[in-house]
Design a protein around this motif. Structure first.
Motif, mmCIF file in Angstrom:
data_model
loop_
_atom_site.group_PDB
_atom_site.id
_atom_site.type_symbol
_atom_site.label_atom_id
_atom_site.label_comp_id
_atom_site.label_asym_id
_atom_site.label_seq_id
_atom_site.Cartn_x
_atom_site.Cartn_y
_atom_site.Cartn_z
ATOM 1 N N THR A 12 0.827 -1.202 0.000
ATOM 2 C CA THR A 12 0.000 0.000 0.000
ATOM 3 C C THR A 12 0.860 1.251 0.000
ATOM 4 O O THR A 12 0.487 2.268 -0.587
ATOM 5 C CB THR A 12 -0.947 -0.011 1.215
ATOM 6 O OG1 THR A 12 -1.733 -1.214 1.183
ATOM 7 C CG2 THR A 12 -1.881 1.182 1.209
ATOM 8 N N ASP A 13 2.034 1.189 0.648
ATOM 9 C CA ASP A 13 2.866 2.386 0.728
ATOM 10 C C ASP A 13 3.658 2.658 -0.552
ATOM 11 O O ASP A 13 4.484 3.569 -0.583
ATOM 12 C CB ASP A 13 3.781 2.359 1.947
ATOM 13 C CG ASP A 13 4.689 1.140 2.015
ATOM 14 O OD1 ASP A 13 5.079 0.628 0.949
ATOM 15 O OD2 ASP A 13 5.016 0.713 3.135
ATOM 16 N N PRO A 186 -1.076 -4.201 2.512
ATOM 17 C CA PRO A 186 -2.329 -4.661 3.107
ATOM 18 C C PRO A 186 -2.278 -6.059 3.708
ATOM 19 O O PRO A 186 -3.318 -6.647 4.020
ATOM 20 C CB PRO A 186 -3.266 -4.670 1.904
ATOM 21 C CG PRO A 186 -2.380 -5.157 0.785
ATOM 22 C CD PRO A 186 -1.037 -4.496 1.055
ATOM 23 N N TYR A 187 -1.075 -6.635 3.890
ATOM 24 C CA TYR A 187 -1.004 -8.058 4.185
ATOM 25 C C TYR A 187 -1.515 -8.419 5.577
ATOM 26 O O TYR A 187 -2.085 -9.502 5.763
ATOM 27 C CB TYR A 187 0.404 -8.570 3.909
ATOM 28 C CG TYR A 187 0.724 -8.359 2.445
ATOM 29 C CD1 TYR A 187 0.100 -9.124 1.473
ATOM 30 C CD2 TYR A 187 1.582 -7.343 2.038
ATOM 31 C CE1 TYR A 187 0.330 -8.896 0.125
ATOM 32 C CE2 TYR A 187 1.824 -7.114 0.692
ATOM 33 C CZ TYR A 187 1.189 -7.886 -0.266
ATOM 34 O OH TYR A 187 1.400 -7.640 -1.599
ATOM 35 N N VAL A 192 -6.042 -11.019 8.531
ATOM 36 C CA VAL A 192 -7.161 -10.873 9.477
ATOM 37 C C VAL A 192 -8.482 -11.182 8.783
ATOM 38 O O VAL A 192 -9.322 -11.922 9.313
ATOM 39 C CB VAL A 192 -7.164 -9.458 10.090
ATOM 40 C CG1 VAL A 192 -8.456 -9.227 10.881
ATOM 41 C CG2 VAL A 192 -5.952 -9.262 10.991
ATOM 42 N N ALA A 193 -8.687 -10.633 7.595
ATOM 43 C CA ALA A 193 -9.937 -10.859 6.872
ATOM 44 C C ALA A 193 -10.138 -12.337 6.551
ATOM 45 O O ALA A 193 -11.275 -12.824 6.513
ATOM 46 C CB ALA A 193 -9.952 -10.036 5.585
ATOM 47 N N GLY A 194 -9.042 -13.053 6.353
ATOM 48 C CA GLY A 194 -9.134 -14.475 6.066
ATOM 49 C C GLY A 194 -9.302 -15.344 7.290
ATOM 50 O O GLY A 194 -9.351 -16.580 7.176
ATOM 51 N N GLY A 195 -9.378 -14.729 8.473
ATOM 52 C CA GLY A 195 -9.554 -15.481 9.706
ATOM 53 C C GLY A 195 -8.325 -16.234 10.151
ATOM 54 O O GLY A 195 -8.403 -17.127 11.010
ATOM 55 N N LEU A 196 -7.158 -15.872 9.601
ATOM 56 C CA LEU A 196 -5.919 -16.578 9.925
ATOM 57 C C LEU A 196 -5.206 -15.999 11.127
ATOM 58 O O LEU A 196 -4.375 -16.674 11.740
ATOM 59 C CB LEU A 196 -4.958 -16.529 8.727
ATOM 60 C CG LEU A 196 -5.430 -17.167 7.427
ATOM 61 C CD1 LEU A 196 -4.430 -16.871 6.317
ATOM 62 C CD2 LEU A 196 -5.594 -18.664 7.619
ATOM 63 N N ALA A 197 -5.485 -14.746 11.459
ATOM 64 C CA ALA A 197 -4.675 -14.064 12.462
ATOM 65 C C ALA A 197 -5.461 -12.924 13.100
ATOM 66 O O ALA A 197 -6.531 -12.520 12.609
ATOM 67 C CB ALA A 197 -3.396 -13.511 11.820
ATOM 68 N N HIS A 268 -9.229 -4.691 1.000
ATOM 69 C CA HIS A 268 -8.147 -4.938 1.947
ATOM 70 C C HIS A 268 -7.122 -3.803 1.953
ATOM 71 O O HIS A 268 -6.345 -3.680 2.907
ATOM 72 C CB HIS A 268 -7.431 -6.253 1.605
ATOM 73 C CG HIS A 268 -8.300 -7.460 1.707
ATOM 74 N ND1 HIS A 268 -9.380 -7.540 2.564
ATOM 75 C CD2 HIS A 268 -8.261 -8.648 1.037
ATOM 76 C CE1 HIS A 268 -9.963 -8.721 2.432
ATOM 77 N NE2 HIS A 268 -9.306 -9.410 1.521
ATOM 78 N N ILE A 269 -7.107 -3.008 0.906
ATOM 79 C CA ILE A 269 -6.175 -1.884 0.813
ATOM 80 C C ILE A 269 -6.742 -0.643 1.497
ATOM 81 O O ILE A 269 -6.004 0.133 2.115
ATOM 82 C CB ILE A 269 -5.867 -1.593 -0.673
ATOM 83 C CG1 ILE A 269 -5.121 -2.788 -1.288
ATOM 84 C CG2 ILE A 269 -5.077 -0.308 -0.842
ATOM 85 C CD1 ILE A 269 -4.961 -2.704 -2.790
ATOM 86 N N LEU A 270 -8.056 -0.482 1.418
ATOM 87 C CA LEU A 270 -8.698 0.731 1.931
ATOM 88 C C LEU A 270 -8.536 0.965 3.433
ATOM 89 O O LEU A 270 -8.405 2.116 3.863
ATOM 90 C CB LEU A 270 -10.187 0.708 1.560
ATOM 91 C CG LEU A 270 -10.973 1.996 1.759
ATOM 92 C CD1 LEU A 270 -10.358 3.137 0.968
ATOM 93 C CD2 LEU A 270 -12.427 1.787 1.362
#
Length: 406
Positions: A12-13, A186-187, A192-197, A268-270
């Motif tokens: 993102t940066d 955005p990683y 987080v969105a994938g429920g992994l962490a 995921h970037i926003l």
């Protein structure tokens, strides 16, 4: 038009570089900007050092390490512009995060308390936690060491740090190769969105205005191409202002989502762009207004004091010996003089000084500026420490070598 190639990683940066090309800021300054998408920081470094590109989106500590001869291919580099401030998160697998304070918003806001909580969780975990870092010489790795060290955690003994490219972190977490990672967005949001962490710590809560990526140039090329450098910095400053405008966030997220740039969904970037981060998949987003800065508060200005803070961490963690020559070389990587030369007549607000006490600003503060009013945001370190660039040795004397706050 002047052709110019810049190597970058899909993060993102990289936004300022992408906007400079796609929104015409580079073309407006007669620059034909080519962005070269790369996978790892080592490859970015090599492309720049060996002249395959003229500039690079680079980890600030890596630019200093290469100049100090710590990297595989030493070279004198210069950083006349910071591409962003903040932008990192530390996420840990759910099985590890289960041992931490379940209130994710509270623990992300309290970096000091969470450091101690994290230390206790290590003792309860079934093996030494493996934490992914994007490079040994990254702001992520140095701030992680600093944060863990406060709680008495030795990053070389109590955890295992594994270097992986940012874009491979989520898959490594999914397969169990690592137990967590610290990386630029955005990683973290993808994991987080994938429920992994779950998000355990936020970069801006460890250092509120922590230096991150810089525009890196070979020093000899920069000095031989002053006019091109000035036009490039003017284009980047205009692009950074566009990126920081809330009205442009959605368009920027969609732009970065393209496969030739970040290649991740705009959703995921926003979050980092808007300062609204989801810390756990089953929780609402929380406000982190300083999650990622591109332009406001003179974010692009290369403070030499920040280069010296990076140097102090390289010394603290035994990566280089302390010496007046090393200190001078590190400070000179951040070229505030070139920044002023390029932008001094554009009306861009900029500090009147090149060094400051890092960590001393606890609330927004108006400062003496060149060509326009300038307010600096809080730059506090989580432990309340203040770094005086005029006394690096005194700062280091407060810490036991490679250990916690003495």
């Amino acid at each position: 038009m002047t052709p110019l190639s810049i190597a970058f990683l899909p993060l993102t940066d990289s936004a300022v570089l992408v906007a400079a090309r796609e929104k015409g800021f580079a073309a407006d300054r007669d620059i034909d900007l080519m962005l070269v998408r790369t996978t790892s920081w080592a490859t970015v470094r090599d492309r720049l050092v060996f002249g395959q590109v003229q500039a690079a989106h680079m980890l600030a500590p890596l630019a200093i390490a290469v100049t100090l001869g710590l990297s595989q291919h030493p070279a004198a580099l210069a950083a006349p512009f910071k591409l962003n401030v903040n932008g990192n998160t530390l996420v840990m697998a759910n099985r590890f995060a289960a041992a931490l304070d379940p209130d994710v918003a509270r623990r992300s806001a309290d970096a000091l308390g969470t450091a101690h909580d994290f230390a206790a969780a290590i003792g309860l975990y079934h093996h030494k936690p493996v934490i992914g870092v994007v490079h040994r010489f990254s702001s992520h790795a140095l701030m992680l060491r600093y944060w863990l060290g406060y709680a008495g955690i030795d990053a070389d003994r109590d955890v295992a740090l594994r270097v992986l490219p940012p874009s491979l972190m989520v898959e490594a977490l999914r397969t169990g190769e690592i137990d967590g990672f610290t990386a630029g967005e955005p990683y973290g949001s993808v994991a987080v969105a994938g429920g992994l962490a779950e998000t355990v710590a936020l970069g801006p809560r460890i250092w509120q205005r922590g230096v991150e990526k810089v525009l890196a140039l070979r020093r000899d090329w920069m000095e031989a191409n002053a006019d091109t450098v000035d036009r490039l910095l003017q284009a980047l400053a205009a692009a950074a202002a566009w990126c920081d405008d809330p009205a442009n966030r959605n368009e920027l997220a969609v732009l970065l989502a393209r496969d030739d740039y970040v290649g991740q969904p705009a959703a995921h970037i926003l979050p980092a762009l808007s300062g609204r981060l989801v810390l756990r998949a089953d929780r609402s987003a929380v406000d982190v207004p300083d999650a990622l800065l591109f332009h406001r508060e003179a974010a692009g200005f290369p403070w030499r004091s920040q280069a010296l803070w990076i140097y102090s961490q390289l010394v603290r963690w035994g990566m280089i010996g302390a010496s007046p020559e090393h200190e001078r070389q590190a400070a000179e990587v951040f070229r505030s003089d070139v920044y002023r030369r390029a932008l001094g007549e554009t009306g861009e607000p900029m500090p009147g000084a090149s060094l400051k006490l890092e960590g001393a600003v606890t609330q927004p503060m108006a400062v003496g500026g060149h060509r326009g009013a300038l307010t600096l945001g809080p730059d506090r370190f989580f432990d309340g420490a203040v770094f005086d660039p005029a006394d690096v040795a005194g700062y280091l004397s407060r810490y036991r070598a490679g250990g916690s706050d003495a």
